[in-house]
Design an enzyme around this catalytic site. Structure first.
Site, PDB file in Angstrom:
ATOM      1  N   ARG A 234       6.014  29.312  82.206  1.00  0.00           N
ATOM      2  CA  ARG A 234       7.069  28.311  82.401  1.00  0.00           C
ATOM      3  C   ARG A 234       6.393  27.033  82.899  1.00  0.00           C
ATOM      4  O   ARG A 234       5.484  27.086  83.737  1.00  0.00           O
ATOM      5  CB  ARG A 234       8.111  28.758  83.421  1.00  0.00           C
ATOM      6  CG  ARG A 234       9.108  29.780  82.904  1.00  0.00           C
ATOM      7  CD  ARG A 234      10.074  29.213  81.855  1.00  0.00           C
ATOM      8  NE  ARG A 234      11.022  30.202  81.369  1.00  0.00           N
ATOM      9  CZ  ARG A 234      10.835  30.995  80.306  1.00  0.00           C
ATOM     10  NH1 ARG A 234       9.734  30.909  79.589  1.00  0.00           N
ATOM     11  NH2 ARG A 234      11.765  31.859  79.950  1.00  0.00           N
ATOM     12  N   GLU A 263      10.391  20.087  79.588  1.00  0.00           N
ATOM     13  CA  GLU A 263      10.497  20.346  78.140  1.00  0.00           C
ATOM     14  C   GLU A 263      11.922  20.296  77.614  1.00  0.00           C
ATOM     15  O   GLU A 263      12.140  20.134  76.415  1.00  0.00           O
ATOM     16  CB  GLU A 263       9.872  21.698  77.781  1.00  0.00           C
ATOM     17  CG  GLU A 263      10.662  22.919  78.264  1.00  0.00           C
ATOM     18  CD  GLU A 263      10.032  24.246  77.830  1.00  0.00           C
ATOM     19  OE1 GLU A 263       8.816  24.415  78.019  1.00  0.00           O
ATOM     20  OE2 GLU A 263      10.784  25.103  77.318  1.00  0.00           O
ATOM     21  N   HIS A 295       6.830  25.663  72.921  1.00  0.00           N
ATOM     22  CA  HIS A 295       7.499  26.895  73.366  1.00  0.00           C
ATOM     23  C   HIS A 295       7.749  27.832  72.178  1.00  0.00           C
ATOM     24  O   HIS A 295       8.894  28.191  71.887  1.00  0.00           O
ATOM     25  CB  HIS A 295       8.808  26.570  74.092  1.00  0.00           C
ATOM     26  CG  HIS A 295       9.192  27.646  75.080  1.00  0.00           C
ATOM     27  ND1 HIS A 295       9.748  27.360  76.296  1.00  0.00           N
ATOM     28  CD2 HIS A 295       9.087  29.002  75.039  1.00  0.00           C
ATOM     29  CE1 HIS A 295       9.984  28.494  76.951  1.00  0.00           C
ATOM     30  NE2 HIS A 295       9.587  29.504  76.208  1.00  0.00           N
TER      31      HIS A 295
HETATM   32  P1  NAD Z   1       7.148  40.460  83.989  1.00  0.00           P
HETATM   33  O1  NAD Z   1       8.275  40.396  84.942  1.00  0.00           O
HETATM   34  O2  NAD Z   1       6.885  41.740  83.244  1.00  0.00           O
HETATM   35  O3  NAD Z   1       5.777  40.101  84.760  1.00  0.00           O
HETATM   36  C1  NAD Z   1       5.645  39.044  85.655  1.00  0.00           C
HETATM   37  C2  NAD Z   1       4.551  39.425  86.650  1.00  0.00           C
HETATM   38  O4  NAD Z   1       4.329  38.306  87.509  1.00  0.00           O
HETATM   39  C3  NAD Z   1       4.947  40.617  87.554  1.00  0.00           C
HETATM   40  O5  NAD Z   1       3.916  41.589  87.541  1.00  0.00           O
HETATM   41  C4  NAD Z   1       5.108  39.983  88.931  1.00  0.00           C
HETATM   42  O6  NAD Z   1       4.731  40.851  89.980  1.00  0.00           O
HETATM   43  C5  NAD Z   1       4.141  38.808  88.815  1.00  0.00           C
HETATM   44  N1  NAD Z   1       4.361  37.778  89.826  1.00  0.00           N
HETATM   45  C6  NAD Z   1       5.496  37.480  90.500  1.00  0.00           C
HETATM   46  N2  NAD Z   1       5.252  36.501  91.400  1.00  0.00           N
HETATM   47  C7  NAD Z   1       3.939  36.190  91.272  1.00  0.00           C
HETATM   48  C8  NAD Z   1       3.080  35.268  91.927  1.00  0.00           C
HETATM   49  N3  NAD Z   1       3.532  34.485  92.923  1.00  0.00           N
HETATM   50  N4  NAD Z   1       1.796  35.202  91.542  1.00  0.00           N
HETATM   51  C9  NAD Z   1       1.318  36.016  90.574  1.00  0.00           C
HETATM   52  N5  NAD Z   1       2.072  36.916  89.917  1.00  0.00           N
HETATM   53  C10 NAD Z   1       3.366  36.993  90.258  1.00  0.00           C
HETATM   54  O7  NAD Z   1       7.346  39.257  82.977  1.00  0.00           O
HETATM   55  P2  NAD Z   1       6.714  39.095  81.518  1.00  0.00           P
HETATM   56  O8  NAD Z   1       7.609  39.704  80.512  1.00  0.00           O
HETATM   57  O9  NAD Z   1       5.288  39.494  81.548  1.00  0.00           O
HETATM   58  O10 NAD Z   1       6.856  37.511  81.316  1.00  0.00           O
HETATM   59  C11 NAD Z   1       6.130  36.620  82.136  1.00  0.00           C
HETATM   60  C12 NAD Z   1       6.684  35.229  81.944  1.00  0.00           C
HETATM   61  O11 NAD Z   1       6.387  34.778  80.629  1.00  0.00           O
HETATM   62  C13 NAD Z   1       8.224  35.148  82.018  1.00  0.00           C
HETATM   63  O12 NAD Z   1       8.672  34.999  83.343  1.00  0.00           O
HETATM   64  C14 NAD Z   1       8.531  33.918  81.200  1.00  0.00           C
HETATM   65  O13 NAD Z   1       8.575  32.814  82.070  1.00  0.00           O
HETATM   66  C15 NAD Z   1       7.303  33.774  80.276  1.00  0.00           C
HETATM   67  N6  NAD Z   1       7.648  33.912  78.859  1.00  0.00           N
HETATM   68  C16 NAD Z   1       7.308  32.916  78.006  1.00  0.00           C
HETATM   69  C17 NAD Z   1       7.603  33.035  76.654  1.00  0.00           C
HETATM   70  C18 NAD Z   1       7.198  31.976  75.649  1.00  0.00           C
HETATM   71  O14 NAD Z   1       7.787  31.926  74.551  1.00  0.00           O
HETATM   72  N7  NAD Z   1       6.233  31.129  75.940  1.00  0.00           N
HETATM   73  C19 NAD Z   1       8.271  34.170  76.189  1.00  0.00           C
HETATM   74  C20 NAD Z   1       8.574  35.193  77.098  1.00  0.00           C
HETATM   75  C21 NAD Z   1       8.264  35.060  78.431  1.00  0.00           C
END
Ligand code: NAD
Length: 335
Positions: A234, A263, A295
């Site tokens: 994000r 964005e 994105h």
């Molecule tokens: P997820 O919930 O499976 O994993 C997120 C991880 O981040 C967890 O293990 C959590 O413990 C960790 N986390 C929380 N706070 C943290 C911190 N302060 N420092 C480090 N790690 C921390 O989520 P996911 O499915 O792996 O997705 C991750 C992110 O990817 C989503 O939140 C979303 O913002 C982004 N995303 C982007 C797209 C895209 O099209 N670019 C698509 C899907 C998701």
């Protein structure tokens, strides 16, 4: 269930219509983003379906509640654009798509890393101009380099699996380390150690109050000179102005972005005939070592099929009380 779907594009209609044959919901496709100006379009709906740049703040939630909307269906994993305290107070349930093809985003992250390293975006343009010079295109072997993953959840772990095949040292930071990553050989470090050790840093944590501007001037100072920074998570996890300073001082050697903190006024639209008003974004576009995509990490057939299926499954689970409802509570944000 009657669902008003905001911010829809042709591909949303294509994938949701195909999956809805199995669910039979009534979907009204709206092109507008969900904001306070457009929330009245949800009149008569049981649910609204929203995407990443729909702004679901307290005022919008109040409007939705008054119109009788009971359910917000996020067709995304992230939920940072929803005021969850306000939905709880309004008695509105929020559901999301917790996991859909993590390969889509993890593979796109790799595409950004490889593209930046070997400057494929510049090479493509040069060859079209019959400029076959290699000056300025020098890359490095990924083998033996240290790759830092911040956030080793679903996508971060999938990325760790992929990058392990390149012979890299993989280090991670996550408040909740996982055994799957440990088994892959990921070394968990403190954040400052990860900053200091990594040649490439990729962000896969959610945007929360804790991670807002996690990558600021202080963090950039702790990184290796010439570090490659990639954000497919994000936009606001990065302080864009600090990153621009880092690019100017060459502390940051490469920057790959699939997301940007402002964005919502840019991405998903064709603005090629317009003047870009965002000077920070415009500055980013001037660097040869910055590669930005709009994105599109999630944008694969498999991911769109899975997003449509889980979203409509959430609607059915809410309506019937049967099946899995992937709801989101405020506690998730506040840890
Ligand atoms: P997820 O919930 O499976 O994993 C997120 C991880 O981040 C967890 O293990 C959590 O413990 C960790 N986390 C929380 N706070 C943290 C911190 N302060 N420092 C480090 N790690 C921390 O989520 P996911 O499915 O792996 O997705 C991750 C992110 O990817 C989503 O939140 C979303 O913002 C982004 N995303 C982007 C797209 C895209 O099209 N670019 C698509 C899907 C998701």
């Amino acid at each position: 269930m009657n669902i008003s779907m905001f911010s829809t594009k042709s591909y949303d209609r294509q994938f949701f219509d195909a999956i809805n044959d199995d669910y039979g919901h009534e979907i009204r496709y709206l092109e507008s983003r969900l904001t306070q100006e457009t929330s009245s379009l949800a009149e008569g709906s049981d649910a609204v379906c929203a995407f990443v740049n729909d702004r679901i703040d307290a005022a919008v939630i109040d409007d939705l509640q008054q119109q009788g909307v009971e359910l917000i269906l996020l067709r995304s994993a992230g939920f940072n654009n929803v005021d969850l305290r306000a939905t709880e107070d309004a008695g509105i349930t929020v559901a999301r798509v917790p996991a859909y093809s993590p390969y889509a985003v993890a593979e796109h992250t790799l595409a950004l890393i490889l593209g930046l390293n070997r400057q494929t975006h510049r090479a493509y343009n040069r060859v079209r101009e019959r400029n076959f010079s290699l000056e300025g295109l020098l890359g490095f072997d990924l083998r033996g380099k240290t790759i830092g993953i911040i956030g080793t959840g679903t996508i971060g772990t999938t990325f760790a699996q992929i990058i392990s095949g390149f012979g890299c040292r993989v280090v991670g930071y996550d408040p909740y380390p996982n055994d799957e990553c440990r088994e892959l050989g990921v070394e968990y470090l403190e954040l400052d150690e990860l900053f200091a050790d990594s040649d490439v840093i990729t962000l896969h944590c959610p945007l929360t109050p804790d991670t807002h501007h996690l990558i600021d001037a202080d963090a950039i100072d702790q990184m290796r000179e010439g570090v490659m920074l990639v954000n497919t998570s994000r936009g606001a996890i990065i302080d864009t102005r600090a990153v621009i300073d880092g690019l100017k001082s060459e502390q940051i050697g490469h920057l790959g972005l699939d997301v940007y903190e402002e964005e919502e006024d840019l991405f998903f639209e064709d603005l090629s005939e317009r003047i870009i008003q965002d000077d920070v974004f415009a500055r980013l576009l001037t660097f040869p070592n910055v590669l930005i995509t709009g994105h599109q990490g999630f944008f694969t057939e498999e991911a769109l099929t899975s997003i449509a299926d889980t979203t409509l499954g959430n609607a059915t689970a809410y309506e019937t009380g049967d099946g899995t409802l992937h709801d989101v509570s405020p506690e998730r944000i506040e840890g």
